[in-house]
Design a protein around this motif. Structure first.
Motif, PDB file in Angstrom:
ATOM      1  N   GLU A 168      12.512   2.094   2.155  1.00  0.00           N
ATOM      2  CA  GLU A 168      11.168   2.472   2.740  1.00  0.00           C
ATOM      3  C   GLU A 168      11.901   1.975   4.745  1.00  0.00           C
ATOM      4  O   GLU A 168      10.654   2.883   5.614  1.00  0.00           O
TER       5      GLU A 168
ATOM      6  N   ASP B  48      -4.744   0.687  -4.060  1.00  0.00           N
ATOM      7  CA  ASP B  48      -3.693   2.102  -3.913  1.00  0.00           C
ATOM      8  C   ASP B  48      -2.534   1.957  -3.264  1.00  0.00           C
ATOM      9  O   ASP B  48      -2.259   1.551  -2.249  1.00  0.00           O
ATOM     10  N   GLY B  49      -1.040   1.508  -4.514  1.00  0.00           N
ATOM     11  CA  GLY B  49       0.269   1.227  -4.135  1.00  0.00           C
ATOM     12  C   GLY B  49       0.602   0.423  -5.400  1.00  0.00           C
ATOM     13  O   GLY B  49       0.022   1.121  -6.129  1.00  0.00           O
ATOM     14  N   LYS B  50       1.210  -0.388  -4.693  1.00  0.00           N
ATOM     15  CA  LYS B  50       2.636  -0.797  -5.520  1.00  0.00           C
ATOM     16  C   LYS B  50       3.279  -2.154  -5.969  1.00  0.00           C
ATOM     17  O   LYS B  50       2.758  -2.627  -5.325  1.00  0.00           O
ATOM     18  N   ARG B  51       2.319  -2.743  -7.112  1.00  0.00           N
ATOM     19  CA  ARG B  51       2.952  -3.806  -7.495  1.00  0.00           C
ATOM     20  C   ARG B  51       4.364  -4.251  -7.622  1.00  0.00           C
ATOM     21  O   ARG B  51       5.120  -3.559  -8.871  1.00  0.00           O
TER      22      ARG B  51
ATOM     23  N   CYS C  83      -3.855  -4.454  -0.629  1.00  0.00           N
ATOM     24  CA  CYS C  83      -4.424  -4.613  -1.880  1.00  0.00           C
ATOM     25  C   CYS C  83      -6.337  -5.217  -0.964  1.00  0.00           C
ATOM     26  O   CYS C  83      -7.069  -4.827  -1.398  1.00  0.00           O
TER      27      CYS C  83
ATOM     28  N   GLY D 211       0.707  -1.117   0.300  1.00  0.00           N
ATOM     29  CA  GLY D 211       0.255   0.014   0.402  1.00  0.00           C
ATOM     30  C   GLY D 211       0.784   1.502  -0.300  1.00  0.00           C
ATOM     31  O   GLY D 211       1.795   1.110   0.814  1.00  0.00           O
ATOM     32  N   ASN D 212       0.466   2.071  -1.008  1.00  0.00           N
ATOM     33  CA  ASN D 212       1.282   3.677  -0.648  1.00  0.00           C
ATOM     34  C   ASN D 212       1.247   4.036   1.014  1.00  0.00           C
ATOM     35  O   ASN D 212       0.129   4.808   1.556  1.00  0.00           O
ATOM     36  N   LYS D 213       2.458   4.859   1.040  1.00  0.00           N
ATOM     37  CA  LYS D 213       3.044   5.459   2.207  1.00  0.00           C
ATOM     38  C   LYS D 213       2.313   5.171   3.616  1.00  0.00           C
ATOM     39  O   LYS D 213       1.460   5.461   4.462  1.00  0.00           O
TER      40      LYS D 213
END
Length: 296
Positions: free
Chosen positions: A276, A254-257, A146, A139-141
């Motif tokens: 991160e 809303d995130g990165k795969r 998901c 998930g973003n930030k």
């Protein structure tokens, strides 16, 4: 307000041989390869738990018993750590409550649809989630994962939900994409599914991305054992037959795969997640800058 059966079970197809990562995967399941210090399967199980899922169903093959052992009690290890005053909290996510981990065997590799069908007796008449552990979804930030995003949408819509991501149009021929209907924020009605369409014929640039919530009726479709692309029993074909019979939506994640099914994606995920981390991010960044400078 309409209520829908809760999502309490998840299927993890983990019977693959991991040949892209040989020789590392000769004796170690690819799902146990670590991204920094957590194996891929741990990220997926943690994501499931965040979404309220209680029962993890691993569809395994030969040589995959180490996946189950990862979530078992390690008495000797924990005794030694405790005696030495080590922090035991790092092992907490790896301990499964008795009965929460169930395995079934996929004896023959006949495709993703077949792997899911192998779990039919455990799924029963309940809706269930599917996780493809190779696809690491973050998930973003620090936001929700998901599956949690999908479960929240499911509570509103019921039916079937898949996760999607938008990619550049020139890349759609490498993925399964949706034929979209009405959109409402991150939620999109699914009118059809198209596997690896030519760029000029793609109905959208929203690709299917490794997370699903499906109704148990999909098992009735899969039991026909109909073969699709590559001579395998394809989950996408079975899902396509559900469209029009039940509500079917997609949630834009809303995130990165990170595609950890290939080496480049695996390295990218390792670097991105290390950057991160509060305990190592600054050092990793400095290290990466030194390595890049040495290549100039």
């Amino acid at each position: 307000m309409t209520t829908h059966k809760p999502i309490k079970k998840a299927v993890f197809p983990v019977a693959g041989l991991g040949t892209r990562f040989l020789p590392a995967t000769k004796a170690i399941p690819k799902e146990l390869l670590p991204i920094v210090d957590r194996p891929l399967i741990q990220y997926a199980v943690d994501e499931a738990r965040e979404a309220g899922i209680e029962q993890m169903i691993f569809v395994t093959g030969r040589g995959k018993t180490a996946i189950v052992e990862h979530f078992d009690m390690a008495f000797e290890l924990e005794k030694t750590m405790n005696e030495r005053g080590k922090n035991m909290s790092v092992l907490e996510p790896t301990r499964a409550t008795p009965g929460d981990i169930i395995t079934v065997r996929q004896q023959v590799p006949l495709g993703l649809g077949h792997a899911i069908w192998c779990a039919r007796a455990i799924v029963g008449d309940e809706p269930f989630a599917i996780f493809l552990p190779d696809e690491l979804m973050i998930g973003n930030k620090g936001g929700t994962g998901c599956m949690k995003q999908m479960v929240d949408a499911y509570h509103r819509t019921g039916g079937n939900i898949i996760s999607v991501l938008e990619v550049p149009h020139e890349e759609v021929s490498s993925y399964g994409v949706i034929d979209p209907g009405a959109e409402n924020g991150a939620l999109t009605e699914v009118k059809g599914l198209v596997e690896k369409p030519p760029v000029a014929e793609a109905p959208s640039n929203k690709i299917i991305s490794g997370r699903y919530i499906l109704q148990p009726e999909v098992m009735r479709v899969l039991e026909a054992q109909e073969k699709g692309a590559g001579g395998e029993i394809q989950l996408t074909d079975a899902m396509a037959k559900m469209i029009g019979q039940q509500p079917f939506h997609a949630v834009t994640f809303d995130g990165k795969r990170y595609d950890c099914g290939n080496k480049l994606g695996f390295v990218e995920a390792t670097l991105a997640l290390a950057l991160e981390r509060e305990d190592m991010g600054a050092d990793v960044r400095a290290m990466a800058e030194r390595l890049l400078a040495s290549q100039l």
